[in-house]
Write a protein that holds these residues in place. Structure first.
Motif, PDB file in Angstrom:
ATOM      1  N   LYS A   1       0.827  -1.210   0.000  1.00 38.67           N
ATOM      2  CA  LYS A   1       0.000   0.000   0.000  1.00 38.67           C
ATOM      3  C   LYS A   1       0.863   1.261   0.000  1.00 38.67           C
ATOM      4  O   LYS A   1       0.581   2.212  -0.719  1.00 38.67           O
ATOM      5  N   ILE A   2       1.907   1.254   0.801  1.00 33.64           N
ATOM      6  CA  ILE A   2       2.788   2.425   0.880  1.00 33.64           C
ATOM      7  C   ILE A   2       3.488   2.651  -0.455  1.00 33.64           C
ATOM      8  O   ILE A   2       3.526   3.776  -0.972  1.00 33.64           O
ATOM      9  N   CYS A   3       4.024   1.590  -1.030  1.00 34.61           N
ATOM     10  CA  CYS A   3       4.741   1.723  -2.306  1.00 34.61           C
ATOM     11  C   CYS A   3       3.805   2.150  -3.430  1.00 34.61           C
ATOM     12  O   CYS A   3       4.178   2.975  -4.261  1.00 34.61           O
ATOM     13  N   ALA A   4       2.607   1.594  -3.459  1.00 36.91           N
ATOM     14  CA  ALA A   4       1.655   1.979  -4.502  1.00 36.91           C
ATOM     15  C   ALA A   4       1.275   3.446  -4.382  1.00 36.91           C
ATOM     16  O   ALA A   4       1.163   4.158  -5.394  1.00 36.91           O
ATOM     17  N   ALA A   5       1.091   3.926  -3.171  1.00 35.20           N
ATOM     18  CA  ALA A   5       0.759   5.341  -2.970  1.00 35.20           C
ATOM     19  C   ALA A   5       1.917   6.234  -3.403  1.00 35.20           C
ATOM     20  O   ALA A   5       1.701   7.278  -4.034  1.00 35.20           O
TER      21      ALA A   5
ATOM     22  N   ALA B   1      -4.757   5.752 -11.379  1.00 36.90           N
ATOM     23  CA  ALA B   1      -5.967   5.169 -10.788  1.00 36.90           C
ATOM     24  C   ALA B   1      -5.715   3.740 -10.326  1.00 36.90           C
ATOM     25  O   ALA B   1      -6.178   3.324  -9.246  1.00 36.90           O
ATOM     26  N   ALA B   2      -4.958   2.967 -11.101  1.00 33.72           N
ATOM     27  CA  ALA B   2      -4.657   1.590 -10.706  1.00 33.72           C
ATOM     28  C   ALA B   2      -3.809   1.555  -9.439  1.00 33.72           C
ATOM     29  O   ALA B   2      -4.085   0.770  -8.519  1.00 33.72           O
ATOM     30  N   TYR B   3      -2.796   2.398  -9.368  1.00 41.62           N
ATOM     31  CA  TYR B   3      -1.956   2.425  -8.163  1.00 41.62           C
ATOM     32  C   TYR B   3      -2.717   2.934  -6.947  1.00 41.62           C
ATOM     33  O   TYR B   3      -2.498   2.455  -5.827  1.00 41.62           O
ATOM     34  N   MET B   4      -3.603   3.894  -7.123  1.00 42.43           N
ATOM     35  CA  MET B   4      -4.402   4.383  -6.000  1.00 42.43           C
ATOM     36  C   MET B   4      -5.374   3.302  -5.517  1.00 42.43           C
ATOM     37  O   MET B   4      -5.663   3.203  -4.323  1.00 42.43           O
ATOM     38  N   THR B   5      -5.872   2.473  -6.425  1.00 45.30           N
ATOM     39  CA  THR B   5      -6.724   1.351  -6.034  1.00 45.30           C
ATOM     40  C   THR B   5      -5.939   0.361  -5.185  1.00 45.30           C
ATOM     41  O   THR B   5      -6.425  -0.122  -4.165  1.00 45.30           O
ATOM     42  N   ILE B   6      -4.712   0.052  -5.604  1.00 43.39           N
ATOM     43  CA  ILE B   6      -3.865  -0.842  -4.814  1.00 43.39           C
ATOM     44  C   ILE B   6      -3.531  -0.207  -3.474  1.00 43.39           C
ATOM     45  O   ILE B   6      -3.518  -0.884  -2.436  1.00 43.39           O
ATOM     46  N   ALA B   7      -3.269   1.097  -3.467  1.00 47.05           N
ATOM     47  CA  ALA B   7      -2.947   1.776  -2.220  1.00 47.05           C
ATOM     48  C   ALA B   7      -4.120   1.741  -1.241  1.00 47.05           C
ATOM     49  O   ALA B   7      -3.918   1.653  -0.029  1.00 47.05           O
ATOM     50  N   TYR B   8      -5.327   1.761  -1.747  1.00 48.69           N
ATOM     51  CA  TYR B   8      -6.495   1.757  -0.868  1.00 48.69           C
ATOM     52  C   TYR B   8      -6.896   0.350  -0.431  1.00 48.69           C
ATOM     53  O   TYR B   8      -7.095   0.075   0.737  1.00 48.69           O
ATOM     54  N   PHE B   9      -7.008  -0.577  -1.404  1.00 46.79           N
ATOM     55  CA  PHE B   9      -7.519  -1.910  -1.118  1.00 46.79           C
ATOM     56  C   PHE B   9      -6.436  -2.935  -0.801  1.00 46.79           C
ATOM     57  O   PHE B   9      -6.745  -4.016  -0.311  1.00 46.79           O
ATOM     58  N   GLY B  10      -5.197  -2.658  -1.141  1.00 44.58           N
ATOM     59  CA  GLY B  10      -4.142  -3.649  -0.979  1.00 44.58           C
ATOM     60  C   GLY B  10      -3.936  -4.414  -2.273  1.00 44.58           C
ATOM     61  O   GLY B  10      -4.631  -4.204  -3.265  1.00 44.58           O
TER      62      GLY B  10
END
Length: 111
Positions: free
Chosen positions: A51-55, A92-101
């Motif tokens: 999550k941290i890396c995706a954000a 948008a894809a990375y923010m989705t991973i940052a939010y949901f894992g």
């Protein structure tokens, strides 16, 4: 006892509260629990690292997209618009991973 007290030390050391409470509880807990408290930061990074890396990647892509593909300035508008929209989808894809894992099908979800 370890689970209860490890978060109490967070005001004392927000970035190393596992080590702080491990030092305090060392005489009263087992060697395995002491080791676990000393490695608390590593465990948190493992379980929240995706999550941290995706954000961070998403935040890095925002200025790259804005300054790197200014289709509104008239510089190669067709190509820059295509890349701008592509980068918005990546953000948008990375923010989705940052939010949901990372999800069940990720490498860390299957280990």
């Amino acid at each position: 006892m370890v689970t209860l007290f490890h978060d109490i030390a967070e005001p004392l050391g927000p970035f190393n509260h596992g080590e702080v409470i491990g030092s305090i509880l060392h005489p009263f807990i087992s060697r395995n629990n002491y080791w676990m408290l000393m490695q608390h930061g590593l465990f948190q990074t493992y379980f929240y690292g995706d999550k941290i890396c995706a954000a961070l990647v998403a935040l890095w892509f925002i200025p790259v997209t804005y300054f790197g593909h200014p289709f509104w300035a008239g510089i190669d508008p067709v190509n820059n618009r295509e890349h701008f929209m592509n980068n918005l989808a990546i953000i948008a894809a990375y923010m989705t991973i940052a939010y949901f894992g990372a999800g069940n099908y990720s490498l860390d979800g299957n280990i």
